[in-house]
Design a protein around this motif. Structure first.
Motif, short mmCIF file in Angstrom:
data_model
loop_
_atom_site.label_atom_id
_atom_site.label_comp_id
_atom_site.label_asym_id
_atom_site.label_seq_id
_atom_site.Cartn_x
_atom_site.Cartn_y
_atom_site.Cartn_z
N THR A 109 0.85 -1.19 0.00
CA THR A 109 0.00 0.00 0.00
C THR A 109 0.88 1.24 0.00
OG1 THR A 109 -1.65 -1.24 1.25
CG2 THR A 109 -1.93 1.14 1.14
N GLU A 110 1.40 1.57 -1.19
CA GLU A 110 2.17 2.79 -1.37
C GLU A 110 1.39 3.69 -2.33
OE1 GLU A 110 4.00 3.25 -4.67
OE2 GLU A 110 2.48 1.73 -5.00
N LEU A 111 1.98 4.78 -2.77
CA LEU A 111 1.23 5.80 -3.50
C LEU A 111 0.59 5.28 -4.77
CD1 LEU A 111 3.67 8.82 -3.06
CD2 LEU A 111 1.33 8.64 -2.21
N LEU A 112 1.33 4.54 -5.58
CA LEU A 112 0.77 4.06 -6.84
C LEU A 112 -0.35 3.05 -6.59
CD1 LEU A 112 0.83 4.15 -9.88
CD2 LEU A 112 2.61 2.38 -9.86
N THR A 113 -0.18 2.20 -5.57
CA THR A 113 -1.22 1.22 -5.26
C THR A 113 -2.52 1.91 -4.86
OG1 THR A 113 0.50 -0.25 -4.43
CG2 THR A 113 -1.77 -0.80 -3.87
N VAL A 114 -2.44 2.93 -4.02
CA VAL A 114 -3.62 3.69 -3.61
C VAL A 114 -4.28 4.34 -4.83
CG1 VAL A 114 -4.45 5.67 -2.27
CG2 VAL A 114 -2.76 4.11 -1.29
N GLY A 115 -3.46 4.91 -5.70
CA GLY A 115 -4.00 5.54 -6.90
C GLY A 115 -4.69 4.54 -7.80
N GLN A 116 -4.10 3.37 -7.99
CA GLN A 116 -4.70 2.34 -8.84
C GLN A 116 -6.05 1.90 -8.30
OE1 GLN A 116 -1.41 -0.43 -8.72
NE2 GLN A 116 -0.72 0.10 -10.78
N ARG A 117 -6.14 1.75 -7.00
CA ARG A 117 -7.40 1.33 -6.40
C ARG A 117 -8.48 2.39 -6.60
NH1 ARG A 117 -4.79 -0.94 -0.73
NH2 ARG A 117 -3.84 -2.83 -1.63
N LEU A 118 -8.11 3.66 -6.54
CA LEU A 118 -9.08 4.73 -6.72
C LEU A 118 -9.58 4.82 -8.15
CD1 LEU A 118 -7.53 7.59 -4.54
CD2 LEU A 118 -9.66 6.36 -4.11
N TYR A 119 -8.64 4.85 -9.14
CA TYR A 119 -9.14 5.00 -10.51
C TYR A 119 -9.78 3.73 -11.04
CZ TYR A 119 -4.69 3.12 -12.54
OH TYR A 119 -3.61 2.35 -12.90
N ALA A 120 -9.56 2.60 -10.37
CA ALA A 120 -10.30 1.38 -10.75
C ALA A 120 -11.78 1.49 -10.36
CB ALA A 120 -9.68 0.17 -10.07
N GLN A 121 -12.04 2.37 -9.37
CA GLN A 121 -13.42 2.56 -8.91
C GLN A 121 -14.13 3.68 -9.67
OE1 GLN A 121 -13.08 3.31 -4.72
NE2 GLN A 121 -12.10 1.34 -4.29
N ASN A 122 -13.40 4.79 -9.95
CA ASN A 122 -14.08 5.95 -10.55
C ASN A 122 -13.62 6.26 -11.97
OD1 ASN A 122 -11.56 7.24 -10.22
ND2 ASN A 122 -12.13 7.96 -8.17
N PHE A 123 -12.65 5.56 -12.48
CA PHE A 123 -12.14 5.71 -13.84
C PHE A 123 -11.55 7.10 -14.13
CE2 PHE A 123 -15.57 2.54 -14.02
CZ PHE A 123 -14.83 1.44 -14.41
N LEU A 124 -11.24 7.86 -13.08
CA LEU A 124 -10.59 9.17 -13.26
C LEU A 124 -9.07 8.97 -13.21
CD1 LEU A 124 -12.95 11.32 -11.02
CD2 LEU A 124 -12.90 11.21 -13.52
N VAL A 125 -8.57 8.38 -14.29
CA VAL A 125 -7.16 7.96 -14.32
C VAL A 125 -6.21 9.16 -14.31
CG1 VAL A 125 -5.40 6.69 -15.61
CG2 VAL A 125 -7.77 5.86 -15.55
N MET A 126 -6.45 10.15 -15.17
CA MET A 126 -5.53 11.28 -15.28
C MET A 126 -5.46 12.07 -13.98
SD MET A 126 -4.13 11.24 -18.24
CE MET A 126 -3.49 12.89 -18.30
N GLU A 127 -6.58 12.35 -13.38
CA GLU A 127 -6.60 13.11 -12.15
C GLU A 127 -5.86 12.38 -11.02
OE1 GLU A 127 -9.06 12.45 -14.07
OE2 GLU A 127 -10.35 14.19 -14.45
N THR A 128 -6.14 11.07 -10.94
CA THR A 128 -5.53 10.30 -9.87
C THR A 128 -4.01 10.18 -10.04
OG1 THR A 128 -7.57 9.01 -9.71
CG2 THR A 128 -5.62 8.11 -8.63
N LEU A 129 -3.57 9.87 -11.27
CA LEU A 129 -2.12 9.74 -11.51
C LEU A 129 -1.41 11.09 -11.37
CD1 LEU A 129 -1.89 7.17 -14.44
CD2 LEU A 129 -1.49 6.80 -12.01
N ALA A 130 -2.09 12.18 -11.73
CA ALA A 130 -1.51 13.51 -11.54
C ALA A 130 -1.28 13.78 -10.06
CB ALA A 130 -2.40 14.59 -12.15
N ALA A 131 -2.25 13.39 -9.22
CA ALA A 131 -2.09 13.57 -7.77
C ALA A 131 -0.95 12.71 -7.24
CB ALA A 131 -3.39 13.23 -7.05
N VAL A 132 -0.85 11.46 -7.73
CA VAL A 132 0.25 10.58 -7.33
C VAL A 132 1.60 11.21 -7.68
CG1 VAL A 132 1.39 8.37 -7.82
CG2 VAL A 132 -1.09 8.44 -7.47
N ALA A 133 1.69 11.80 -8.90
CA ALA A 133 2.93 12.44 -9.33
C ALA A 133 3.28 13.61 -8.41
CB ALA A 133 2.79 12.93 -10.76
N VAL A 134 2.28 14.39 -8.00
CA VAL A 134 2.53 15.53 -7.11
C VAL A 134 3.05 15.05 -5.76
CG1 VAL A 134 1.45 17.42 -5.84
CG2 VAL A 134 0.89 17.06 -8.25
N TYR A 135 2.47 13.96 -5.26
CA TYR A 135 2.95 13.42 -3.98
C TYR A 135 4.43 13.02 -4.08
CZ TYR A 135 -1.52 13.19 -1.48
OH TYR A 135 -2.68 13.51 -0.81
#
Length: 513
Positions: A175-201
């Motif tokens: 459970t690190e940043l990319l894993t959390v992001g993958q779980r989120l966009y698998a639910q809401n399909f907002l891939v760009m927004e989620t990966l952009a937030a991961v990149a900022v972190y």
């Protein structure tokens, strides 16, 4: 499809992301630190002269730099299938990922450390050995601090790499940043927004720790430190703190008043080139001997054998009537190191320790050999006053002129209270206007009765200060005579020509032609 800014900004208030940040910081910091320690051991092993250390280290570095980290992560995580006993640790994704990162980073950091270690000048190690410091002490006090400063910028860059590599541990569901992001966009399909937030972190983590590590780098950068010359009041205060200098008792000599130093049939070769061909020399206590001769005649090699910087192939060196060095001896043995403590060495290129201030340069060896900090500093102040540099006690070597550095080198050698001083062309690296200050310090030592061997090209100085002048040529002593004999007697004709004191005669020119 438009970028959902409100969702993007909301991700920075999610506790799951901040918990994942902590995991990334923990994983990257532990992998970097442990990998740095193991990498240093690997680098030291690879640089070892022992094949049983060098070969396994080289194979390890080659192998683990060749394997992709992703493959290694998956392999380590599934290792309990082969070795069930490891299941209690490696079944945890954090520990599996940490182990894989450490194993990989140790290989990369070994090469970073190796670059730092080989960048430390050979003269630094020789200066430590000339002060009687053992192998472990050399590494701890002299080599590692300098190598770390050299390697630090690359090590900082490697930490940034480790932070980014932690994203690969998501493959084993840590459970690190990319894993959390993958779980989120698998639910809401907002891939760009989620990966952009991961990149900022990731950018935030890298920026914060890069800033902290760069502050450490600037703190260790000696070139950024302001020279601190003490005023008259500060100098006078240090002078009051100085410990009066006392001569160190000489080692007990055998009956019959043995010479301070005896060289008996000394042979030395480098490969097929023989530089010393059976040199015999006796030096009485209190004598000043200048060694002169053309380049390549063996002068420097001769005095380097005296304090154990070079092995001898045949013969023996006797110190105050006691056997000191024989052919085949281990030059790092306690017996040799103990003898070296009675012999001070001043090098042509100063070889001061650049990471230590002038005071620490002088105090280092006495403290290593058991002197208290207070006593060693008091003696150092007295020696700096003796060589006229007390006001510069807290400067660093690069903040001094060449002549000042050489006088500090003399003070550092004297701090060990030696009975014999060796000078290897102490003025040849100096500008002409700086030579006089160094020669004056040597003259003062001669007046005090210090036994000295001086390799020099300062011919007038050699004739004015020496009890004896040794002329070497072709690896042999061609003449051992007093300055008066060299000036006046027929046997000194070759030496006078070498010194430029007279022109060759017509007979000599005809013979040469």
């Amino acid at each position: 499809m438009q970028f959902d800014w409100s969702y993007f900004f909301s991700l920075f208030s999610l506790p799951s992301f901040w918990h994942a940040c902590v995991t990334v910081v923990q994983l990257s910091a532990l992998a970097w630190f442990i990998g740095m320690l193991l990498g240093f051991l690997l680098a030291s092993a690879k640089l070892s002269s022992a094949a049983w250390l060098r070969t396994p280290a080289a194979l390890y570095i080659w192998f683990f730099r060749s394997i992709p980290l992703l493959v290694l992560v998956v392999f380590v995580y599934n290792l309990p299938q082969l070795f069930p006993a490891t299941g209690s640790v490696l079944s945890n994704p954090f520990y599996s990922g940490l182990f894989a990162l450490v194993v990989t980073e140790a290989a990369y950091m070994a090469e970073i450390h190796r670059g730092g270690l080989i960048s430390v000048a050979k003269g630094q190690k020789e200066a430590g050995r000339a002060l009687g410091i053992g192998l472990v002490g050399l590494q701890r006090l002299i080599v590692i601090p300098q190598a770390f400063r050299i390697s630090l910028p690359t090590l900082i860059n490697e930490y940034i790499t480790v932070v980014k590599l932690t994203s690969l541990i998501s493959v084993i569901s840590l459970t690190e940043l990319l894993t959390v992001g993958q779980r989120l966009y698998a639910q809401n399909f907002l891939v760009m927004e989620t990966l952009a937030a991961v990149a900022v972190y990731y950018v935030l983590i890298v920026t914060l720790f890069a800033w902290l590590l760069q502050r450490l780098e600037r703190h260790l950068d000696l070139n950024l430190r302001t020279p601190q010359t003490l005023d008259d009041a500060g100098t006078e205060w240090l002078r009051q703190q100085a410990q009066p200098l006392h001569a160190r008792p000489r080692p007990t000599a055998v009956a019959g008043s043995a010479p301070a130093l005896q060289l008996q049939n000394i042979h030395k070769r480098y490969g097929d080139h023989q530089v010393l061909k059976g040199v015999d020399l006796n030096v009485a206590s209190g004598q000043v001997i200048s060694i002169i001769g053309p380049s390549g005649s063996g002068k420097t090699s001769l005095i380097r054998t005296i304090n154990g910087l070079e092995r001898i192939d045949q013969g023996e060196i006797v110190l105050f009537g006691n056997s000191f060095i024989s052919a085949g001896d281990n030059l790092n043995s306690p017996q040799v190191r103990e003898g070296v403590r009675h012999i001070g060495m001043v090098f042509q290129n100063f070889n001061l320790f650049p990471h230590r201030c002038i005071l620490d340069n002088i105090c280092l060896a006495p403290r290593y050999h058991g002197s208290s900090k207070a006593l060693s500093e008091q003696q150092a102040y007295a020696l700096l006053d003796k060589v006229g540099l007390l006001a510069h006690a807290h400067k660093y070597p690069h903040q001094l002129s060449g002549g000042q550095q050489q006088r500090v080198a003399i003070a550092r050698a004297l701090a060990m209270e030696p009975q014999i001083m060796l000078f290897d062309e102490p003025t040849s690296a100096l500008d002409p206007e700086l030579v006089g200050d160094v020669l004056n310090v040597i003259r003062d030592l001669a007046r005090e009765g210090m036994t000295m061997l001086i390799v020099t090209h300062e011919m007038d100085f050699a004739l004015s200060i020496s009890d004896r002048v040794i002329f070497m040529e072709g690896g042999n002593i061609q003449l051992d005579a007093s300055p008066r004999a060299i000036r006046e007697e027929e046997a000194g004709e070759r030496v006078r020509r070498f010194m430029g004191l007279e022109q060759p005669s017509a007979t000599a020119l005809a013979a040469a032609l």
